[in-house]
Scaffold this active site. Structure first.
Site, PDB file in Angstrom:
ATOM      1  N   ASP A 152      -5.606  -1.312   3.939  1.00 40.31           N
ATOM      2  CA  ASP A 152      -4.833  -2.213   3.063  1.00 40.31           C
ATOM      3  C   ASP A 152      -4.352  -3.452   3.824  1.00 40.31           C
ATOM      4  O   ASP A 152      -4.465  -4.578   3.334  1.00 40.31           O
ATOM      5  CB  ASP A 152      -3.620  -1.482   2.469  1.00 40.31           C
ATOM      6  CG  ASP A 152      -4.034  -0.496   1.385  1.00 40.31           C
ATOM      7  OD1 ASP A 152      -5.096  -0.708   0.763  1.00 40.31           O
ATOM      8  OD2 ASP A 152      -3.298   0.488   1.166  1.00 40.31           O
ATOM      9  N   GLY A 186       8.324   0.251  -0.606  1.00 44.43           N
ATOM     10  CA  GLY A 186       7.613   1.520  -0.805  1.00 44.43           C
ATOM     11  C   GLY A 186       6.389   1.607   0.091  1.00 44.43           C
ATOM     12  O   GLY A 186       6.292   0.937   1.128  1.00 44.43           O
ATOM     13  N   GLY A 187       5.452   2.448  -0.344  1.00 46.04           N
ATOM     14  CA  GLY A 187       4.241   2.674   0.433  1.00 46.04           C
ATOM     15  C   GLY A 187       3.432   1.405   0.639  1.00 46.04           C
ATOM     16  O   GLY A 187       2.823   1.212   1.698  1.00 46.04           O
ATOM     17  N   THR A 227      -5.993   6.703  -3.414  1.00 45.81           N
ATOM     18  CA  THR A 227      -4.980   5.802  -3.953  1.00 45.81           C
ATOM     19  C   THR A 227      -3.762   6.614  -4.375  1.00 45.81           C
ATOM     20  O   THR A 227      -3.656   7.804  -4.081  1.00 45.81           O
ATOM     21  CB  THR A 227      -5.581   4.930  -5.085  1.00 45.81           C
ATOM     22  OG1 THR A 227      -4.609   3.954  -5.472  1.00 45.81           O
ATOM     23  CG2 THR A 227      -5.987   5.762  -6.292  1.00 45.81           C
ATOM     24  N   SER A 244     -12.575   0.305  -8.224  1.00 49.52           N
ATOM     25  CA  SER A 244     -13.274   0.601  -6.967  1.00 49.52           C
ATOM     26  C   SER A 244     -14.727   1.044  -7.162  1.00 49.52           C
ATOM     27  O   SER A 244     -15.602   0.596  -6.407  1.00 49.52           O
ATOM     28  CB  SER A 244     -12.499   1.644  -6.165  1.00 49.52           C
ATOM     29  OG  SER A 244     -11.305   1.084  -5.693  1.00 49.52           O
ATOM     30  N   GLY A 300      10.333  -5.218  -2.176  1.00 52.17           N
ATOM     31  CA  GLY A 300       9.795  -3.864  -2.308  1.00 52.17           C
ATOM     32  C   GLY A 300       9.724  -3.206  -0.943  1.00 52.17           C
ATOM     33  O   GLY A 300       9.457  -3.873   0.073  1.00 52.17           O
ATOM     34  N   ALA A 306      -3.041  -8.415 -15.048  1.00 53.83           N
ATOM     35  CA  ALA A 306      -1.865  -8.451 -15.928  1.00 53.83           C
ATOM     36  C   ALA A 306      -0.604  -7.987 -15.207  1.00 53.83           C
ATOM     37  O   ALA A 306       0.489  -8.506 -15.453  1.00 53.83           O
ATOM     38  CB  ALA A 306      -2.120  -7.566 -17.147  1.00 53.83           C
ATOM     39  N   GLY A 327      -3.288 -10.029  -6.093  1.00 49.64           N
ATOM     40  CA  GLY A 327      -3.896  -9.271  -5.011  1.00 49.64           C
ATOM     41  C   GLY A 327      -5.330  -8.830  -5.257  1.00 49.64           C
ATOM     42  O   GLY A 327      -5.807  -7.901  -4.602  1.00 49.64           O
ATOM     43  N   SER A 385      -9.494   2.403 -12.343  1.00 53.12           N
ATOM     44  CA  SER A 385      -9.768   1.798 -11.049  1.00 53.12           C
ATOM     45  C   SER A 385     -11.067   0.981 -11.075  1.00 53.12           C
ATOM     46  O   SER A 385     -12.058   1.368 -11.691  1.00 53.12           O
ATOM     47  CB  SER A 385      -9.896   2.876  -9.979  1.00 53.12           C
ATOM     48  OG  SER A 385     -10.405   2.291  -8.801  1.00 53.12           O
ATOM     49  N   LYS A 396      -1.877   8.927  -0.881  1.00 51.40           N
ATOM     50  CA  LYS A 396      -2.198   8.328   0.425  1.00 51.40           C
ATOM     51  C   LYS A 396      -1.463   9.005   1.590  1.00 51.40           C
ATOM     52  O   LYS A 396      -2.037   9.181   2.663  1.00 51.40           O
ATOM     53  CB  LYS A 396      -1.857   6.835   0.431  1.00 51.40           C
ATOM     54  CG  LYS A 396      -2.758   5.987  -0.445  1.00 51.40           C
ATOM     55  CD  LYS A 396      -2.383   4.522  -0.273  1.00 51.40           C
ATOM     56  CE  LYS A 396      -3.094   3.656  -1.278  1.00 51.40           C
ATOM     57  NZ  LYS A 396      -2.858   2.226  -1.041  1.00 51.40           N
TER      58      LYS A 396
HETATM   59  P1  ATR Z   1       4.272   1.778  -3.768  1.00 49.61           P
HETATM   60  O1  ATR Z   1       3.436   2.721  -2.978  1.00 49.61           O
HETATM   61  O2  ATR Z   1       3.550   1.071  -4.884  1.00 49.61           O
HETATM   62  O3  ATR Z   1       5.000   0.813  -2.903  1.00 49.61           O
HETATM   63  P2  ATR Z   1       6.666   3.356  -4.156  1.00 49.61           P
HETATM   64  O4  ATR Z   1       6.597   3.921  -2.782  1.00 49.61           O
HETATM   65  O5  ATR Z   1       7.059   4.230  -5.285  1.00 49.61           O
HETATM   66  O6  ATR Z   1       5.281   2.720  -4.590  1.00 49.61           O
HETATM   67  O7  ATR Z   1       7.638   2.083  -4.109  1.00 49.61           O
HETATM   68  C1  ATR Z   1       7.927   1.360  -5.253  1.00 49.61           C
HETATM   69  C2  ATR Z   1       8.711   0.114  -4.887  1.00 49.61           C
HETATM   70  O8  ATR Z   1       8.988  -0.624  -6.080  1.00 49.61           O
HETATM   71  C3  ATR Z   1      10.056   0.412  -4.264  1.00 49.61           C
HETATM   72  O9  ATR Z   1      10.393  -0.661  -3.413  1.00 49.61           O
HETATM   73  C4  ATR Z   1      10.955   0.439  -5.505  1.00 49.61           C
HETATM   74  O10 ATR Z   1      12.310   0.233  -5.230  1.00 49.61           O
HETATM   75  P3  ATR Z   1      13.242   1.491  -4.818  1.00 49.61           P
HETATM   76  O11 ATR Z   1      12.917   1.811  -3.383  1.00 49.61           O
HETATM   77  O12 ATR Z   1      14.616   0.998  -5.000  1.00 49.61           O
HETATM   78  O13 ATR Z   1      12.863   2.611  -5.758  1.00 49.61           O
HETATM   79  C5  ATR Z   1      10.394  -0.732  -6.248  1.00 49.61           C
HETATM   80  N1  ATR Z   1      10.720  -0.721  -7.677  1.00 49.61           N
HETATM   81  C6  ATR Z   1      10.194   0.054  -8.638  1.00 49.61           C
HETATM   82  N2  ATR Z   1      10.718  -0.253  -9.851  1.00 49.61           N
HETATM   83  C7  ATR Z   1      11.609  -1.240  -9.636  1.00 49.61           C
HETATM   84  C8  ATR Z   1      12.476  -2.007 -10.477  1.00 49.61           C
HETATM   85  N3  ATR Z   1      12.523  -1.809 -11.800  1.00 49.61           N
HETATM   86  N4  ATR Z   1      13.237  -2.963  -9.910  1.00 49.61           N
HETATM   87  C9  ATR Z   1      13.178  -3.200  -8.595  1.00 49.61           C
HETATM   88  N5  ATR Z   1      12.390  -2.518  -7.731  1.00 49.61           N
HETATM   89  C10 ATR Z   1      11.616  -1.555  -8.247  1.00 49.61           C
END
Ligand code: ATR
Length: 275
Positions: A102, A128-129, A61, A16, A126, A219, A239, A14, A65
């Site tokens: 965030d 997710g969180g 992180t 941070s 995406g 990266a 980001g 990190s 969270k």
């Molecule tokens: P974060 O907090 O970083 O958003 P997360 O809650 O685990 O982490 O969410 C990961 C996101 O990346 C999700 O949208 C996940 O898709 P799924 O909901 O279908 O799991 C997406 N993701 C991770 N690997 C992926 C891949 N190889 N192809 C497409 N989407 C992917």
């Protein structure tokens, strides 16, 4: 000396601690800010011990969270809406207020870059969180539409339902990316950081009007940003700015003053380039 920490797992890489050291130096504050690697099973106890030892504030992180939000004694509206806290502010007693900076960090960076949201069509890949954390703040800027595209469409649908803005926010499957149509603003928010899991971006999605932003940096954002540049996007940025701005927002909540971010962002960019 005021003591702050970053909790996460893993946290070794990190940036941070470096960022917060730069911020503290701007004001001549003596403070410690360390990364603490803690697994979810030990987080509650570790947070309690930190409070007992006089800890003033914490950043949180992945993957802690959501758990952090549940452990807090009170939540700001931003943390409550995100269901996740990245900033813990010490209250009297061993109590914590949870906040989430965030979304605020992203919006400050959008402003710096001149990325408009109001009345624009946003596509977020995406669900997710990371997406949950930015959805509410983006909606406050009154976009025309936010399309959430996800490998597992049910998760995108869940975010639509939680958003309270059904219609403005829509859910799509990643399999149907070709039919999503044009993005004024395209945000990459998956953890498929090398983006090799992502399908090729269809022509209709990205054109010379599109601005693309990857919530990751360095990266981890390269593959996605290379794709959108090839597709002719007007702007393609990672980001790093959001990272620095969300840290500045945390600092503001702890200290009541907002540090300067431009030089910190540029120095961090140089640091990453040097490996
Ligand atoms: P974060 O907090 O970083 O958003 P997360 O809650 O685990 O982490 O969410 C990961 C996101 O990346 C999700 O949208 C996940 O898709 P799924 O909901 O279908 O799991 C997406 N993701 C991770 N690997 C992926 C891949 N190889 N192809 C497409 N989407 C992917």
């Amino acid at each position: 000396m005021d003591s702050y920490v970053l909790f996460g797992h893993p946290v070794a890489h990190s940036r941070s601690p470096w960022i917060h050291a730069q911020f503290a130096a701007q004001f001549g504050y003596e403070q410690s800010y360390e990364s603490v690697d803690v697994v979810p099973e030990h987080f509650e106890e570790t947070l309690w011990n930190f409070a007992e030892a006089g800890g003033r504030g914490a950043n949180v992180t992945l993957p802690l969270k959501e758990q952090a939000a549940m452990l807090c004694d009170e939540l700001t509206p931003a943390a409550a809406r995100a269901g996740a806290a990245n900033t813990l502010i010490r209250l009297p007693g061993q109590r914590w207020r949870g906040d989430n900076t965030d979304g605020a960090g992203l919006l400050v960076d959008f402003e710096r870059l001149g990325i408009a949201v109001t009345e624009r069509r946003l596509v977020i890949i995406g669900a997710g969180g990371a997406t949950r954390g930015i959805l509410g703040p983006l909606l406050e800027l009154a976009p025309r539409q936010i399309v959430i595209v996800n490998r597992t469409p049910e998760r995108a649908l869940q975010l639509v339902l939680e958003s309270g803005a059904i219609g403005v926010v829509q859910a799509w499957s990643l399999d149907d990316l070709a039919s999503v149509g044009h993005a004024d603003v395209l945000i990459h928010a998956t953890s498929a950081y090398r983006a090799d899991g992502l399908p090729p971006l269809p022509d209709e999605l990205v054109d010379a009007e599109t601005v693309a932003y990857d919530l990751g940096y360095g990266a981890s954002a390269e593959a996605f940003l290379a794709q959108v540049r090839r597709a002719g996007a007007r702007l393609a940025v990672d980001g790093l700015g959001m990272l620095v701005e969300q840290a500045a927002e945390s600092f503001l909540r702890w200290r009541g003053v907002r540090p300067q971010t431009a030089a910190v962002r540029e120095n961090l960019r140089r640091l990453l380039a040097d490996g």
